[in-house]
Design an enzyme around this catalytic site. Structure first.
Site, PDB file in Angstrom:
ATOM      1  N   LYS A  53      20.434   0.119 -18.094  1.00  0.00           N
ATOM      2  CA  LYS A  53      21.386  -0.978 -17.860  1.00  0.00           C
ATOM      3  C   LYS A  53      21.920  -1.595 -19.150  1.00  0.00           C
ATOM      4  O   LYS A  53      21.350  -1.434 -20.222  1.00  0.00           O
ATOM      5  CB  LYS A  53      20.734  -2.038 -16.971  1.00  0.00           C
TER       6      LYS A  53
ATOM      7  N   ARG B 269      12.276   1.168 -10.571  1.00  0.00           N
ATOM      8  CA  ARG B 269      13.440   1.946 -10.099  1.00  0.00           C
ATOM      9  C   ARG B 269      14.094   2.591 -11.321  1.00  0.00           C
ATOM     10  O   ARG B 269      14.631   1.895 -12.176  1.00  0.00           O
ATOM     11  CB  ARG B 269      14.413   1.012  -9.377  1.00  0.00           C
TER      12      ARG B 269
HETATM   13  N1  HH2 Z   1      20.378  -1.524  -9.545  1.00  0.00           N
HETATM   14  C1  HH2 Z   1      21.407  -0.756  -9.136  1.00  0.00           C
HETATM   15  C2  HH2 Z   1      21.560  -0.409  -7.790  1.00  0.00           C
HETATM   16  N2  HH2 Z   1      20.652  -0.827  -6.875  1.00  0.00           N
HETATM   17  N3  HH2 Z   1      18.681  -1.977  -6.349  1.00  0.00           N
HETATM   18  C3  HH2 Z   1      17.633  -2.733  -6.717  1.00  0.00           C
HETATM   19  N4  HH2 Z   1      16.727  -3.133  -5.832  1.00  0.00           N
HETATM   20  N5  HH2 Z   1      17.456  -3.106  -8.029  1.00  0.00           N
HETATM   21  C4  HH2 Z   1      18.339  -2.745  -8.996  1.00  0.00           C
HETATM   22  O1  HH2 Z   1      18.140  -3.128 -10.171  1.00  0.00           O
HETATM   23  C5  HH2 Z   1      19.463  -1.945  -8.621  1.00  0.00           C
HETATM   24  C6  HH2 Z   1      19.601  -1.577  -7.256  1.00  0.00           C
HETATM   25  C7  HH2 Z   1      22.375  -0.234 -10.144  1.00  0.00           C
HETATM   26  O2  HH2 Z   1      21.945   0.996 -10.644  1.00  0.00           O
HETATM   27  P1  HH2 Z   1      22.549   2.401 -10.176  1.00  0.00           P
HETATM   28  O3  HH2 Z   1      22.247   2.638  -8.728  1.00  0.00           O
HETATM   29  O4  HH2 Z   1      22.090   3.456 -11.106  1.00  0.00           O
HETATM   30  O5  HH2 Z   1      24.101   2.229 -10.417  1.00  0.00           O
HETATM   31  P2  HH2 Z   1      25.341   2.098  -9.442  1.00  0.00           P
HETATM   32  O6  HH2 Z   1      25.181   0.868  -8.617  1.00  0.00           O
HETATM   33  O7  HH2 Z   1      26.516   2.034 -10.376  1.00  0.00           O
HETATM   34  O8  HH2 Z   1      25.368   3.323  -8.561  1.00  0.00           O
END
Ligand code: HH2
Length: 273
Positions: free
Chosen positions: A221, A255
């Site tokens: 992030k 995660r």
């Molecule tokens: N971060 C993202 C998405 N979902 N869920 C939880 N519980 N906690 C988090 O920190 C979190 C989450 C963002 O990461 P990512 O899925 O890799 O990115 P994107 O939303 O751009 O697909």
């Protein structure tokens, strides 16, 4: 022994669990998305599992800063064929969605957990999960992805996140969700400046939103970019350092995008501590 109850699974929280990220998107912030390519999505899920993931977190809408909502039909079009396959693997499948219709369909297909970045703020969402035995992640976000990073503001970020998550958890308990089904997440990067993220991370050991395990998602992030000056593709070492510190501060679910490397780091930390 602390456990996390998620569908048919009762996961021991004796050691930190790894939640491997699988993004069925074309626009995820870290560039790991498998777009609408079902075969690629399934393959990525399989690799995350082989790398040592305890839970797979499947998402079909990017919630990166600036992202606009994906329509329900499109989210389901990406998710359903992948869920049909991965839900037969005998491992806990989490679905990263805040939409009640997507939750309902995912649970019908065998998902064991719902990861809701809005903390189940939609009353219909709460209704869906109360009719199942799925695990639930309640996350804090200020605002909505489209605008959340424009001007995040808090009087006291730690207290406000604590209070919000405690209220979400109380609503779940009042709807007869067992406490062992709930994990909480401060929501790093969701409507937070670097200073807010740092304050929350440092407070992990003292934050108290009830007696629930913490899930921490800081992998790749921008807060890590803010600390190191590194571009997204160069943030694995920073992600692992942050994951280890989160584990040391008591986080029970990490995660992550880079499952194998995080798993090695956890093994070393456990052996050398
Ligand atoms: N971060 C993202 C998405 N979902 N869920 C939880 N519980 N906690 C988090 O920190 C979190 C989450 C963002 O990461 P990512 O899925 O890799 O990115 P994107 O939303 O751009 O697909």
């Amino acid at each position: 022994m602390p456990i996390f109850a998620c569908g048919q699974y009762r996961l021991s929280l004796d050691r930190p669990l790894l939640m491997g990220i699988v993004n069925l998107t074309s626009d995820s912030f870290s560039g790991d998305g498998c777009a609408s390519d079902t075969a690629r999505g399934i393959e990525h899920a399989r690799l995350q599992l082989e790398a040592g993931a305890d839970i797979l977190d499947i998402g079909a809408e990017s919630t990166r800063p600036g992202a606009l909502p994906t329509p329900v039909e499109e989210e389901l079009r990406r998710l359903v064929p992948v869920l049909r396959e991965v839900c037969t693997w005998g491992v806990p499948i989490s679905v990263d969605t805040y939409k009640p219709d997507v939750m309902r369909e995912s649970l019908m297909l065998g998902a064991a957990m719902i990861n809701d970045i809005t903390g189940m703020s939609d009353p219909l969402a709460l209704d869906v999960v109360t009719h199942s035995d799925c695990g639930i992640c309640l996350m804090h976000m200020q605002g909505a992805p489209g605008t959340m990073q424009q001007a995040p503001a808090y009087v006291d970020v730690v207290t406000e996140v604590e209070r919000f998550l405690a209220q979400c958890a109380t609503a779940c308990l009042a709807a007869k969700v067992k406490s062992e089904r709930i994990v909480l997440d401060p929501g790093f990067g969701f409507g937070k400046t670097l200073a807010h993220n740092l304050a929350l991370f440092r407070a992990l050991t003292v934050m108290n939103a009830g007696d629930f395990p913490w899930l921490v998602g800081v992998s790749r992030k921008s807060m890590l970019g803010g600390i190191t000056g590194r571009a997204i593709g160069e943030r694995m070492p920073a992600s692992i350092a942050a994951a280890m510190l989160a584990a040391q501060k008591g986080a029970k679910i990490l995660r992550v995008h880079d499952v194998a490397a995080t798993r090695d780091a956890l093994a070393v930390m456990a052996a050398l501590q």
